[in-house]
Scaffold this motif. Structure first.
Motif, PDB file in Angstrom:
ATOM      1  N   LEU A  93       9.827  -8.458 -11.338  1.00  0.00           N
ATOM      2  CA  LEU A  93       8.955  -9.381 -11.189  1.00  0.00           C
ATOM      3  C   LEU A  93       7.946  -9.535 -12.090  1.00  0.00           C
ATOM      4  N   VAL A  94       7.999  -9.219 -13.096  1.00  0.00           N
ATOM      5  CA  VAL A  94       7.471  -9.260 -14.054  1.00  0.00           C
ATOM      6  C   VAL A  94       7.918 -10.841 -14.451  1.00  0.00           C
ATOM      7  N   ARG A  95       8.871 -11.376 -14.860  1.00  0.00           N
ATOM      8  CA  ARG A  95       9.717 -12.712 -14.679  1.00  0.00           C
ATOM      9  C   ARG A  95       9.121 -13.411 -14.053  1.00  0.00           C
ATOM     10  N   ARG A  96       9.618 -13.299 -12.768  1.00  0.00           N
ATOM     11  CA  ARG A  96       8.857 -14.229 -11.493  1.00  0.00           C
ATOM     12  C   ARG A  96       7.309 -14.440 -12.155  1.00  0.00           C
ATOM     13  N   LEU A  97       6.043 -13.309 -12.176  1.00  0.00           N
ATOM     14  CA  LEU A  97       5.068 -13.961 -12.672  1.00  0.00           C
ATOM     15  C   LEU A  97       5.764 -14.365 -14.177  1.00  0.00           C
ATOM     16  N   ALA A  98       5.907 -14.093 -14.741  1.00  0.00           N
ATOM     17  CA  ALA A  98       5.420 -15.243 -16.139  1.00  0.00           C
ATOM     18  C   ALA A  98       6.193 -16.783 -15.816  1.00  0.00           C
ATOM     19  N   GLU A  99       6.573 -16.760 -15.344  1.00  0.00           N
ATOM     20  CA  GLU A  99       7.688 -17.882 -14.975  1.00  0.00           C
ATOM     21  C   GLU A  99       6.574 -19.235 -13.766  1.00  0.00           C
ATOM     22  N   THR A 140       6.622  -5.211  -6.273  1.00  0.00           N
ATOM     23  CA  THR A 140       5.349  -5.482  -6.110  1.00  0.00           C
ATOM     24  C   THR A 140       4.425  -5.736  -7.330  1.00  0.00           C
ATOM     25  N   VAL A 141       3.862  -6.555  -7.711  1.00  0.00           N
ATOM     26  CA  VAL A 141       2.781  -7.217  -8.861  1.00  0.00           C
ATOM     27  C   VAL A 141       1.804  -8.267  -8.415  1.00  0.00           C
ATOM     28  N   MET A 142       0.662  -8.111  -8.628  1.00  0.00           N
ATOM     29  CA  MET A 142      -0.643  -8.878  -8.843  1.00  0.00           C
ATOM     30  C   MET A 142      -0.447 -10.140 -10.123  1.00  0.00           C
ATOM     31  N   GLY A 143      -1.400 -10.988 -10.267  1.00  0.00           N
ATOM     32  CA  GLY A 143      -1.001 -11.936 -11.636  1.00  0.00           C
ATOM     33  C   GLY A 143      -2.475 -12.447 -11.246  1.00  0.00           C
ATOM     34  N   VAL A 144      -3.689 -12.448 -12.284  1.00  0.00           N
ATOM     35  CA  VAL A 144      -4.675 -13.105 -11.843  1.00  0.00           C
ATOM     36  C   VAL A 144      -4.890 -14.398 -13.266  1.00  0.00           C
ATOM     37  N   ASP A 145      -5.586 -15.183 -12.343  1.00  0.00           N
ATOM     38  CA  ASP A 145      -5.227 -16.523 -13.437  1.00  0.00           C
ATOM     39  C   ASP A 145      -6.774 -16.761 -14.012  1.00  0.00           C
ATOM     40  N   HIS A 146      -6.923 -16.250 -15.282  1.00  0.00           N
ATOM     41  CA  HIS A 146      -7.510 -16.546 -15.733  1.00  0.00           C
ATOM     42  C   HIS A 146      -8.461 -17.914 -15.392  1.00  0.00           C
ATOM     43  N   TYR A 147      -8.746 -19.298 -15.771  1.00  0.00           N
ATOM     44  CA  TYR A 147      -9.118 -19.904 -16.153  1.00  0.00           C
ATOM     45  C   TYR A 147      -9.342 -20.408 -14.260  1.00  0.00           C
ATOM     46  N   ARG A 148      -8.349 -20.350 -12.717  1.00  0.00           N
ATOM     47  CA  ARG A 148      -8.854 -20.104 -11.939  1.00  0.00           C
ATOM     48  C   ARG A 148      -9.770 -19.263 -11.735  1.00  0.00           C
ATOM     49  N   ALA A 149      -9.886 -17.993 -12.300  1.00  0.00           N
ATOM     50  CA  ALA A 149     -11.652 -17.370 -11.885  1.00  0.00           C
ATOM     51  C   ALA A 149     -12.745 -17.351 -12.355  1.00  0.00           C
ATOM     52  N   PHE A 150     -12.654 -17.830 -13.660  1.00  0.00           N
ATOM     53  CA  PHE A 150     -13.540 -18.030 -14.511  1.00  0.00           C
ATOM     54  C   PHE A 150     -14.162 -18.625 -15.542  1.00  0.00           C
ATOM     55  N   ASN A 168       0.562  -1.558   0.170  1.00  0.00           N
ATOM     56  CA  ASN A 168      -0.659   0.256   0.356  1.00  0.00           C
ATOM     57  C   ASN A 168       1.133   1.394  -0.200  1.00  0.00           C
ATOM     58  N   ARG A 169       1.634   1.081   0.563  1.00  0.00           N
ATOM     59  CA  ARG A 169       3.063   2.161   1.021  1.00  0.00           C
ATOM     60  C   ARG A 169       2.792   2.609  -0.402  1.00  0.00           C
ATOM     61  N   ILE A 170       4.178   1.543  -1.243  1.00  0.00           N
ATOM     62  CA  ILE A 170       4.510   1.681  -1.991  1.00  0.00           C
ATOM     63  C   ILE A 170       3.153   2.135  -3.195  1.00  0.00           C
ATOM     64  N   TYR A 171       1.966   1.739  -3.774  1.00  0.00           N
ATOM     65  CA  TYR A 171       0.884   2.371  -4.208  1.00  0.00           C
ATOM     66  C   TYR A 171       0.496   3.675  -4.709  1.00  0.00           C
ATOM     67  N   TRP A 178      -1.168  -7.173 -13.253  1.00  0.00           N
ATOM     68  CA  TRP A 178      -1.709  -5.667 -12.648  1.00  0.00           C
ATOM     69  C   TRP A 178      -1.085  -5.347 -11.739  1.00  0.00           C
ATOM     70  N   CYS A 179      -1.196  -3.699 -11.756  1.00  0.00           N
ATOM     71  CA  CYS A 179      -0.375  -3.518 -10.748  1.00  0.00           C
ATOM     72  C   CYS A 179       0.788  -3.659 -10.153  1.00  0.00           C
ATOM     73  N   LEU A 180       2.223  -3.491 -11.422  1.00  0.00           N
ATOM     74  CA  LEU A 180       3.272  -3.599 -11.555  1.00  0.00           C
ATOM     75  C   LEU A 180       3.734  -2.216 -11.014  1.00  0.00           C
ATOM     76  N   ALA A 181       4.226  -1.879  -9.703  1.00  0.00           N
ATOM     77  CA  ALA A 181       4.988  -0.978  -8.820  1.00  0.00           C
ATOM     78  C   ALA A 181       5.993  -1.311  -8.305  1.00  0.00           C
ATOM     79  N   VAL A 182       7.084   0.190  -8.703  1.00  0.00           N
ATOM     80  CA  VAL A 182       8.347   0.169  -7.809  1.00  0.00           C
ATOM     81  C   VAL A 182       8.847   1.086  -7.418  1.00  0.00           C
ATOM     82  N   ASP A 183       8.844   0.992  -5.944  1.00  0.00           N
ATOM     83  CA  ASP A 183       9.620   2.495  -4.836  1.00  0.00           C
ATOM     84  C   ASP A 183      10.297   3.095  -5.960  1.00  0.00           C
TER      85      ASP A 183
END
Length: 580
Positions: free
Chosen positions: A194-200, A157-167, A116-119, A177-182
């Motif tokens: 962060l992007v690479r970790r989420l992709a993997e 921080t970064v947030m990811g959404v799995d579309h298959y598990r969501a719907f 939240n602080r970074i956001y 979503w919400c890739l943000a660096v202090d």
């Protein structure tokens, strides 16, 4: 391209899994509304209109956006973002490991607070901390953070959404979503890691692609995504018109030539319906008009600040006398014109001194922690290039604390730390400084950079290096003694924890000068302890440096009290009643 831009509804044939219809996912900051699960635009419009206050809903993969907008032109708009896609089947991981930090899953409540602080520092919508915590084991939403190896501080921080598990998405997609660096992070490559970790992570789950939405003019982010193999795809995003999204649909920014310190005030004024006339963009001058009142401003300096108050702040020796008379603790000070004997006696008495111009700002000409007559003499000559009058001041060790006082109330407090660089075992200190300057300039709109001048070289020499030396990997080196933003310093908010004695000293100093908007600089052992020494007062403090604290809001409140939201006016009235 035509097929993709008109993304069809999901095929619900016998051989396809049945996706959830009319699906939206709560992400804390708002909902992700998956347009391809909606059969008609009317239902999608109704869903967007149910957006909660202070939230930002996003409808993605919208089919026929022109039809959707025609149904509710006053409520929704086409988001000016591009969609990029990474095909996970062809993605290749990097062979290089992050330096100075590592990436992991969100694991604690403190991680949620750091996110939240970074956001907030990036102007993003914050999330109730308990939402992060409840989602830590969720199947559809995943959070990753980058943590400093040494300090444990969360850097991004970064947030990811799995579309298959969501719907039950038959395409088995995922999105970022919400890739943000202090903005204060010194380590390079945090966003990429962060992007690479989420992709993997999603590749290991069997997802077929990773999509993201990025503002069309965010060249730096787009360059990163394209470097990693993302390709642009023509999918459309629609959002609801609200105060958070206002800049996205209100047309081009006509104040683009203003610096960040003027722009933050102008944006707040326009948000309230106050007329703005930019009188000199280069100098940061503008006029605000509301009802029958008109006030000319230069950034945070206004016609409400008297010429007398400005002249007091202009001369540091005069400022010191005024605040000392009010009972504020000040360090001992002499003039450089008092002669060599007086200077030597002063240096012997204190061991270390500060040399600074009597007039000046942004840290120009200031040398800190001088302990030899030779260094003092050289620093005096440098300071004279900024001001004819030069002062020697008792050196007070500690942290530089900036208090923003508006209408004699504390609005923001921040510790300002001098510029550091971190060694990588390969590059010379000069190259590390230049790289850090580029990062600081990017994070502050060009307002912060580390000068490669005599003061920087002296600071480096005191640490046992020179600018051409290679700093060992992981070693931190302080390259400036002053903590000014304009000389590469970083700012760390402490508003919620500053000691009442320090707050009282700042307000007392502001009243002694009789100035309605001021930045008070104190040297403190800790912002949580009462010990301090007054350093100086700035009649034109940079309000943009203290986000997310409401500096611009309180500034406009001072100028135009009737423009305050009713809830704020009531809170101010209640506070006055309690004091009475």
């Amino acid at each position: 391209m035509r097929d993709q831009s008109l993304k069809p509804p999901i095929d619900q044939g016998d051989n396809q899994p049945h996706a959830k219809p009319d699906f939206s996912l709560n992400c804390g900051w708002g909902r992700l509304i998956f347009g391809q699960t909606f059969a008609d635009p009317e239902t999608l419009i109704t869903t967007l209109q149910a957006e909660l206050p202070d939230r930002r809903d996003i409808a993605i993969y919208v089919r026929d956006p022109h039809v959707l907008l025609s149904n509710a032109p006053q409520d929704v708009f086409l988001d000016p973002s591009h969609t990029y896609r990474l095909t996970l089947a062809t993605y290749r991981a990097s062979r290089r490991s992050p330096k100075g930090f590592f990436v992991r899953r969100l694991t604690s409540q403190s991680d949620a607070e750091a996110i939240n602080r970074i956001y907030a520092s990036r102007g993003m919508v914050t999330v109730p901390p308990e939402f992060f915590w409840t989602q830590r084991d969720a199947r559809s939403i995943s959070y990753f953070v980058a943590e400093d190896d040494v300090t444990g501080e969360i850097l991004g921080t970064v947030m990811g959404v799995d579309h298959y598990r969501a719907f039950d998405d038959p395409e088995r997609g995922a999105s970022l979503w919400c890739l943000a660096v202090d903005p204060q992070a010194r380590q390079p490559g945090v966003g990429e890691a962060l992007v690479r970790r989420l992709a993997e992570y999603f590749a290991a789950r069997g997802s077929s692609f990773l999509d993201l939405s990025v503002m069309h003019d965010n060249d730096q982010a787009i360059a990163l995504y394209e470097k990693l193999g993302f390709e642009r795809v023509p999918f459309f995003t629609v959002k609801r018109k609200n105060p958070i999204n206002e800049t996205l649909y209100a047309g081009p920014d006509v104040d683009s030539d203003l610096n960040p310190y003027a722009k933050i005030i102008v944006k707040e004024a326009r948000r309230r319906g106050i007329h703005v006339e930019v009188t000199d963009a280069e100098g940061g001058f503008f006029r605000l008009s509301h009802g029958g009142r008109s006030i000319h401003c230069r950034e945070s300096l206004t016609e409400l600040t008297s010429a007398v108050a400005m002249s007091i702040c202009d001369d540091k020796a005069v400022t010191r006398r005024f605040v000392a008379a009010a009972g504020v603790r000040v360090p001992e000070q002499i003039s450089a014109d008092d002669g060599d004997n007086a200077i030597e006696t002063f240096l012997d008495r204190h061991g270390k001194v500060v040399v600074k111009p009597a007039r000046g700002e942004q840290g120009r000409g200031i040398a800190v922690g001088l302990s030899t007559p030779k260094d003092v003499t050289a620093a005096i000559e440098t300071a004279r290039s900024v001001s004819d009058a030069v002062l020697l001041e008792e050196y007070v060790a500690g942290n530089d604390l900036r208090l923003i006082v508006i209408n004699y109330r504390l609005v923001a407090a921040a510790v300002r730390r001098p510029a550091f660089v971190v060694g990588d075992g390969r590059r010379a200190i000069r190259d590390l400084i230049e790289a850090q300057s580029r990062r600081r300039a990017a994070a502050t709109g060009g307002e912060s950079a580390i000068p490669l001048d005599a003061e920087t070289e002296r600071t480096i020499r005191e640490a046992g290096y020179d600018v051409e030396a290679v700093l060992p990997e992981g070693e931190e080196l302080q390259v400036r003694k002053t903590a000014n933003l304009h000389t590469g310093g970083t700012i760390h908010d402490v508003t919620d924890s500053v000691h009442p004695t320090l707050v009282g000293a700042g307000i007392k100093a502001a009243r002694a000068i009789n100035i309605p908007v001021v930045g008070i600089d104190l040297m403190v052992k800790s912002p949580r302890e009462p010990d301090y020494a007054f350093i100086e007062a700035n009649e034109r403090p940079g309000l943009a440096n203290h986000e997310p604290q409401p500096t611009a809001e309180r500034f406009v409140d001072l100028l135009f009290p009737l423009s305050m939201p009713a809830s704020v006016r009531q809170a101010v009235a209640d506070s006055a009643d309690l004091r009475g």
